[in-house]
Scaffold this active site. Sequence first.
Site, PDB file in Angstrom:
ATOM      1  N   ARG A  37      -1.349  11.908  11.089  1.00 30.22           N
ATOM      2  CA  ARG A  37      -0.103  11.332  10.582  1.00 30.22           C
ATOM      3  C   ARG A  37      -0.016  11.320   9.059  1.00 30.22           C
ATOM      4  O   ARG A  37       1.086  11.276   8.515  1.00 30.22           O
ATOM      5  CB  ARG A  37       0.076   9.915  11.136  1.00 30.22           C
ATOM      6  CG  ARG A  37       0.266   9.913  12.648  1.00 30.22           C
ATOM      7  CD  ARG A  37       0.837   8.628  13.142  1.00 30.22           C
ATOM      8  NE  ARG A  37       1.081   8.681  14.584  1.00 30.22           N
ATOM      9  CZ  ARG A  37       1.627   7.704  15.286  1.00 30.22           C
ATOM     10  NH1 ARG A  37       2.001   6.584  14.680  1.00 30.22           N
ATOM     11  NH2 ARG A  37       1.809   7.816  16.580  1.00 30.22           N
ATOM     12  N   ASP A 142      11.230  -7.019   9.728  1.00 34.12           N
ATOM     13  CA  ASP A 142      10.209  -6.018  10.001  1.00 34.12           C
ATOM     14  C   ASP A 142       9.439  -5.771   8.713  1.00 34.12           C
ATOM     15  O   ASP A 142       9.969  -6.013   7.615  1.00 34.12           O
ATOM     16  CB  ASP A 142      10.845  -4.713  10.508  1.00 34.12           C
ATOM     17  CG  ASP A 142       9.854  -3.829  11.250  1.00 34.12           C
ATOM     18  OD1 ASP A 142       9.787  -3.933  12.494  1.00 34.12           O
ATOM     19  OD2 ASP A 142       9.127  -3.061  10.586  1.00 34.12           O
TER      20      ASP A 142
END
Length: 272
Positions: A37, A142
């Site tokens: 990633r 978030d």
Amino acid sequence: MTALAFSDAEFRAIARIMYDAAGLSFNESKKSLIHSRLALRIQRLGLTSFAQYIDILQDESEAAEFQMAVDLLTTNETYFFREPKHYELLEQELARMGSLVPISVWSAASSFGDEAYSTAMLMADLQLIGKIGPSWSILATDISHRVLLSAKEAIYPEDRLRAVSPERLRRYCLRGEGESQGQVLLQDKIRSRVQFGQLNLCKPIEGLGPFDFVFLRNVLIYFDPPTKVEVVDRVLTTLKPGGILFLGTAEGRVPCKTKITPVIPGAFRKAV
């Protein structure tokens, strides 16, 4: 493109940075995930090694890049009305509260906003038929700035709304045409009922609540056991006695010091 070398020491350095700053827990089995990633991002930045990227992550002036790394290392797959039994319970609880009291809901790991907007649709429906009054609010937070920006835009692929009833789609959504075909825009009457903000659940929570309902679903998987307990107890301080905490159904009951009792799988009531 040549694969970047990724040593055990570099893996441990990134894992430690993510744990210290964001509470994210990556054990040895996640080394290949971190490599896959981050490697492309490192090369896009013109860097030649993970060591150079670690230097950037440790630089406090590079907060934007740290945020990018967090985004890349966390999964934000979600959809509207996920775990429908939770929304059925929420509807029952809301109807029981009646139309005279203000109601507050917190989506504590809101990702792209699907959960918060699903809740807003349900509450708007209940307001229309008089089961709750107009004094209701939803806070969605978030850790990821990127997903919050996307959530505020409130544009989704049609498939993400596959569990939304045709009636709600007509009431609250606009279907895209032409270049926007296959996308859905939520109407302002739903978007305006959700307030978004950035928040790290592993840091002290100040000035929030008290809430009647808190969603903390599908985020605890990123934390180690001690951090899970700390996060749940911290979040529960914002929940009113008798209020409902929603966790991911598959997450089971998380140990915490605060007294809670199970209602249905993934839903717990805070002791009065």
